[in-house]
Enzyme design. Structure first.
Site, PDB file in Angstrom:
ATOM      1  N   SER A  82       0.853  -1.176   0.000  1.00  0.00           N
ATOM      2  CA  SER A  82       0.000   0.000   0.000  1.00  0.00           C
ATOM      3  C   SER A  82       0.892   1.229   0.000  1.00  0.00           C
ATOM      4  O   SER A  82       1.785   1.355   0.851  1.00  0.00           O
ATOM      5  CB  SER A  82      -0.897  -0.019   1.244  1.00  0.00           C
ATOM      6  OG  SER A  82      -1.529   1.222   1.432  1.00  0.00           O
ATOM      7  N   LYS A 159      -5.203  -7.859  -2.130  1.00  0.00           N
ATOM      8  CA  LYS A 159      -4.731  -6.875  -3.108  1.00  0.00           C
ATOM      9  C   LYS A 159      -5.369  -7.210  -4.440  1.00  0.00           C
ATOM     10  O   LYS A 159      -5.197  -8.311  -4.970  1.00  0.00           O
ATOM     11  CB  LYS A 159      -3.200  -6.926  -3.239  1.00  0.00           C
ATOM     12  CG  LYS A 159      -2.637  -5.840  -4.162  1.00  0.00           C
ATOM     13  CD  LYS A 159      -2.883  -4.463  -3.579  1.00  0.00           C
ATOM     14  CE  LYS A 159      -2.366  -3.363  -4.486  1.00  0.00           C
ATOM     15  NZ  LYS A 159      -1.355  -2.547  -3.848  1.00  0.00           N
ATOM     16  N   SER A 229      -6.771  -3.517  -0.716  1.00  0.00           N
ATOM     17  CA  SER A 229      -6.044  -2.511  -1.483  1.00  0.00           C
ATOM     18  C   SER A 229      -6.144  -2.869  -2.959  1.00  0.00           C
ATOM     19  O   SER A 229      -6.515  -3.987  -3.327  1.00  0.00           O
ATOM     20  CB  SER A 229      -4.573  -2.455  -1.054  1.00  0.00           C
ATOM     21  OG  SER A 229      -4.442  -2.060   0.295  1.00  0.00           O
ATOM     22  N   ALA A 230      -5.798  -1.915  -3.812  1.00  0.00           N
ATOM     23  CA  ALA A 230      -5.808  -2.161  -5.256  1.00  0.00           C
ATOM     24  C   ALA A 230      -4.602  -1.484  -5.882  1.00  0.00           C
ATOM     25  O   ALA A 230      -4.112  -0.474  -5.373  1.00  0.00           O
ATOM     26  CB  ALA A 230      -7.105  -1.644  -5.890  1.00  0.00           C
ATOM     27  N   ARG A 326      -5.016   8.658   6.232  1.00  0.00           N
ATOM     28  CA  ARG A 326      -3.868   7.830   6.647  1.00  0.00           C
ATOM     29  C   ARG A 326      -2.969   8.597   7.612  1.00  0.00           C
ATOM     30  O   ARG A 326      -2.518   8.060   8.624  1.00  0.00           O
ATOM     31  CB  ARG A 326      -3.071   7.377   5.411  1.00  0.00           C
ATOM     32  CG  ARG A 326      -3.706   6.264   4.617  1.00  0.00           C
ATOM     33  CD  ARG A 326      -2.713   5.640   3.649  1.00  0.00           C
ATOM     34  NE  ARG A 326      -2.199   6.589   2.667  1.00  0.00           N
ATOM     35  CZ  ARG A 326      -2.580   6.648   1.387  1.00  0.00           C
ATOM     36  NH1 ARG A 326      -3.516   5.827   0.944  1.00  0.00           N
ATOM     37  NH2 ARG A 326      -2.052   7.512   0.550  1.00  0.00           N
ATOM     38  N   SER A 345      -3.897   1.868   5.853  1.00  0.00           N
ATOM     39  CA  SER A 345      -4.444   1.908   4.498  1.00  0.00           C
ATOM     40  C   SER A 345      -5.777   2.629   4.508  1.00  0.00           C
ATOM     41  O   SER A 345      -6.625   2.398   5.362  1.00  0.00           O
ATOM     42  CB  SER A 345      -4.613   0.476   3.969  1.00  0.00           C
ATOM     43  OG  SER A 345      -5.240   0.467   2.704  1.00  0.00           O
ATOM     44  N   GLY A 352     -14.905  -2.641   8.062  1.00  0.00           N
ATOM     45  CA  GLY A 352     -15.152  -1.979   9.321  1.00  0.00           C
ATOM     46  C   GLY A 352     -16.319  -1.018   9.188  1.00  0.00           C
ATOM     47  O   GLY A 352     -16.858  -0.797   8.096  1.00  0.00           O
TER      48      GLY A 352
END
Length: 369
Positions: A82, A159, A229-230, A326, A345, A352
Site C-alpha cells: 500500500s 490486493k 487494497s488495489a 492515513r 491503508s 469496518g
C-alpha cells in the site's frame, strides 16, 4: 507449522538489503516465505508505481535465493503493498514465513494461508465475479492455514487490480464497460466488492446480501477483519488470511478491534488489555517490542463530519482523502502503540464501520520476552 513475522525498514522501494541480510545470516529461509505486506513511499493511487517496484525487487531477491524465476515467486508469494506513508508513518515491509514444527502447541497459534483468484478484467472489477472469486479464495486460504472457524480469523488482506484509463477505454470499445470509467473510482469499486467477498466467506455478510447491487451503496454491510487494497501491479485478487489455529505452534498471536470513527480508541485499548499489555494512554517502549506487525484500515466519513464537527478531507482538490486519513489515523494509532512502522491503508469501503475502520495486531504472547 510455525509462523514467523519479520518487519524490515524500507529506505526506498529498491532497497531490500535487510531481507537479503536476514537470508544470508540464516534468520529467514527464503523457501519458507509465504507472503509480504508493506507500505511504500508512493501516493497509494492509480499512478503509484512504488508498489510494483518493491514487488519486483523482492521477487528478484527471493528468486535468486531459491533458484526460482521471479515470475514463479510471484505466483506463490502475494506481494501486497500500500502506498502512502503520510505524517509520522514509516515505510516498511513485513515478511511472513511458515516452517514445519513438530512441537505440539498448548494453545492456538498464529496461522497464515494465501490464495489467488484468476485474473480479472476491468469490467469484472466491482461486480459479482470479483465478490464470488474473493469469497472462494478466502475459503481456500483458510483451508491452507488449517483455520477451522471464521471467529479465529483476525485479518484478511486482499490486493486487487487497478486499471489505467487506456485499459478502461479498451474495455468500453470492446463492448464491456466497467462499473465506472474513472480509474480512481474503479479502485474503490474493487475494494468494496472484495470486502463483500471476504464478509460472505466469513459469515459477516449473508450470501444473499453480498451482491453487486450492494457495492458502495449499503454501508451497513461490512467485514470487521477485511483490509483491501488495489494497484496496477496486479491483475488478480491476492489473498492473505491471518488467524489462529490449534495446528500451528509458536509464541505469536493476533487480535483485532473496530474503530467506530477516526477518533475511537476504546476498542484498541480493550484489545491491548486482552493481549496482556499494561493499561495506559501509550504502551511502554519495552512492551512495544512485543508488536510484530500492526494493520490499520480507515476512511474519511462520508457525511463530512467527525463527531458532529465538519472535516474537509472529501473537499480537498489538492490531496486525495485517503492521504489525509492515513496521516491522521496513523498518528493516532502510532501514539498509542509507540510505533510508526504501521500498515495504515485508506479506502475502507465495507471494511469496518462506515467512517471508522479496524486495527489488527500480531504480537508475542504476554509473559515472554
Amino acid at each position: 507449522m510455525q509462523a514467523g513475522v519479520h518487519r524490515f525498514s524500507l529506505p526506498d522501494p529498491g532497497d531490500v538489503s535487510a531481507l537479503a541480510t536476514a537470508i544470508v545470516e540464516g534468520i529467514i529461509d527464503p523457501e519458507a516465505i509465504i507472503a509480504v505486506i508493506g507500505k511504500t513511499h508512493g501516493n497509494g493511487l492509480v499512478n503509484d508505481y512504488t508498489r510494483g517496484y518493491l514487488s519486483q525487487s523482492l521477487s528478484l531477491l527471493i528468486g535468486q535465493a531459491t533458484g526460482q524465476p521471479p515470475e514463479t515467486v510471484c505466483k506463490r508469494v502475494p506481494f501486497i503493498f500500500s502506498g502512502g506513508v503520510e505524517g509520522v508513518l514509516s515505510p516498511h515491509y513485513t515478511v511472513f514465513t511458515a516452517s514445519p514444527d513438530t512441537v505440539p502447541s498448548a494453545h492456538k497459534a498464529l496461522a497464515i494461508g494465501v490464495a489467488f483468484t484468476p485474473d480479472l478484467r476491468p469490467e469484472e472489477v466491482g461486480r459479482q465475479r470479483q465478490i464470488d472469486l474473493t469469497a472462494e479464495a478466502v475459503a481456500e486460504a483458510m483451508r491452507k492455514a488449517s483455520i477451522d472457524a471464521a471467529d479465529d480469523v483476525h485479518f484478511v488482506q486482499v490486493k486487487g487490480p487497478a486499471f489505467a484509463q487506456a485499459d478502461i477505454a479498451s474495455s468500453v470499445a470492446d463492448g464491456h464497460p466497467p462499473a465506472t470509467d474513472n480509474p480512481g473510482k474503479l479502485m474503490g469499486y474493487g475494494r468494496a466488492a472484495s470486502a463483500l467477498g471476504v464478509g460472505r466467506a466469513l459469515g459477516h455478510i449473508a450470501e444473499e446480501r453480498s451482491v453487486a447491487e450492494a457495492v458502495l451503496k449499503d454501508f451497513s454491510l461490512f467485514s470487521p477483519v477485511a483490509s483491501i487494497s488495489a494497484g496496477v501491479e496486479v491483475r488478480c485478487n491476492e489473498v492473505v488470511v491471518i488467524g489462529l489455529s490449534q495446528k500451528w505452534s509458536g509464541n505469536l498471536t493476533i487480535a483485532h478491534a473496530l474503530m467506530a470513527d477516526a477518533l475511537d480508541l476504546s476498542g484498541i485499548h480493550a484489545m491491548l488489555a486482552e493481549l496482556g499489555f499494561d493499561r495506559g494512554a501509550q504502551i511502554s517502549a519495552a512492551e512495544s517490542r512485543r508488536i510484530k506487525a500492526a494493520f490499520v484500515k480507515c476512511e474519511a466519513s462520508r457525511d463530512g463530519l467527525v463527531r458532529g464537527k465538519a472535516h474537509t478531507m472529501l473537499n480537498d482538490g489538492d490531496m486525495d482523502q485517503q492521504r489525509h486519513i492515513r496521516g491522521a489515523v496513523g498518528a493516532i494509532i502510532a501514539s498509542v502503540l509507540g510505533d510508526t512502522a504501521l500498515f495504515v491503508s485508506g479506502g475502507a469501503e465495507h471494511q469496518g464501520p462506515d467512517g471508522g475502520g479496524l486495527v489488527s495486531l500480531i504480537v508475542e504472547r504476554a509473559g515472554r520476552s
